[in-house]
Write an enzyme that holds these catalytic residues in place. Sequence first.
Site, PDB file in Angstrom:
ATOM      1  CB  CYS A  79      -0.978  -0.031   1.175  1.00  0.00           C
ATOM      2  SG  CYS A  79      -2.344   1.155   0.994  1.00  0.00           S
ATOM      3  CG  HIS A 183      -4.104  -3.375   2.674  1.00  0.00           C
ATOM      4  ND1 HIS A 183      -3.160  -2.958   3.590  1.00  0.00           N
ATOM      5  CD2 HIS A 183      -4.694  -2.251   2.196  1.00  0.00           C
ATOM      6  CE1 HIS A 183      -3.184  -1.640   3.668  1.00  0.00           C
ATOM      7  NE2 HIS A 183      -4.107  -1.187   2.835  1.00  0.00           N
ATOM      8  CD  GLU A 185      -2.393  -6.261   5.197  1.00  0.00           C
ATOM      9  OE1 GLU A 185      -2.704  -5.089   5.479  1.00  0.00           O
ATOM     10  OE2 GLU A 185      -1.748  -6.568   4.169  1.00  0.00           O
TER      11      GLU A 185
END
EC number: 4.3.2.10
Length: 201
Positions: A79, A183, A185
């Site tokens: 990001c 992202h 994650e």
Amino acid sequence: MVFIADYGAGNLRSVLKAFEFLGIKAIVSNDPRKMAGYRKVLLPGVGAFGQAMQSLEALGFVSALLEHVDKGGHLLGICLGMQLLLSESEEMGTHKGLNLVPGKVKHFVSSSDKIPQIGWNAVDFSKQSDLFRNVADHSFFYFVHSYYCETESVEAVAATTLFAGQNFCSAIEKNGIFAVQFHPEKSADAGLKVLANFAEL
């Protein structure tokens, strides 16, 4: 093992938990001197470009990251961390970046799509990529951003995504430097695979 740089720019714990879920050892540290013992470094980030660069400089991460890459270490930006790898950003003025990937961070122009982009979007591969090994082309990942990366060289672009009428660079892979605008994650199985691929390089 993966070193996660802590410079006060968010999303650190969620990234660490993702690695823990994968059974991959990772540490979070705000001490760049500890980075020397790691071949893989992750630069996360949520927030403003200029403030992030100030924090990196104040903590000593700028020189440490440049040295890490110069010595052949692997680096993954996520990001804002991706955007910081470029030469400069137009976010709230003009700010210099790490210049590891020549290019500029730009704001999406007004369009029918609501800015910022918040949610899932498809990622289309531009070339064979170590980062996306065993990930299906056109997989969906989770994005939260108002700015995008425009690299000077198309060779650095690993994947693109269509938003606000712009087919922007959503992943970078070049000479041991990796970056994703989304992202991983927060991107379910596909995102976890990207993190695992980086750790296994």
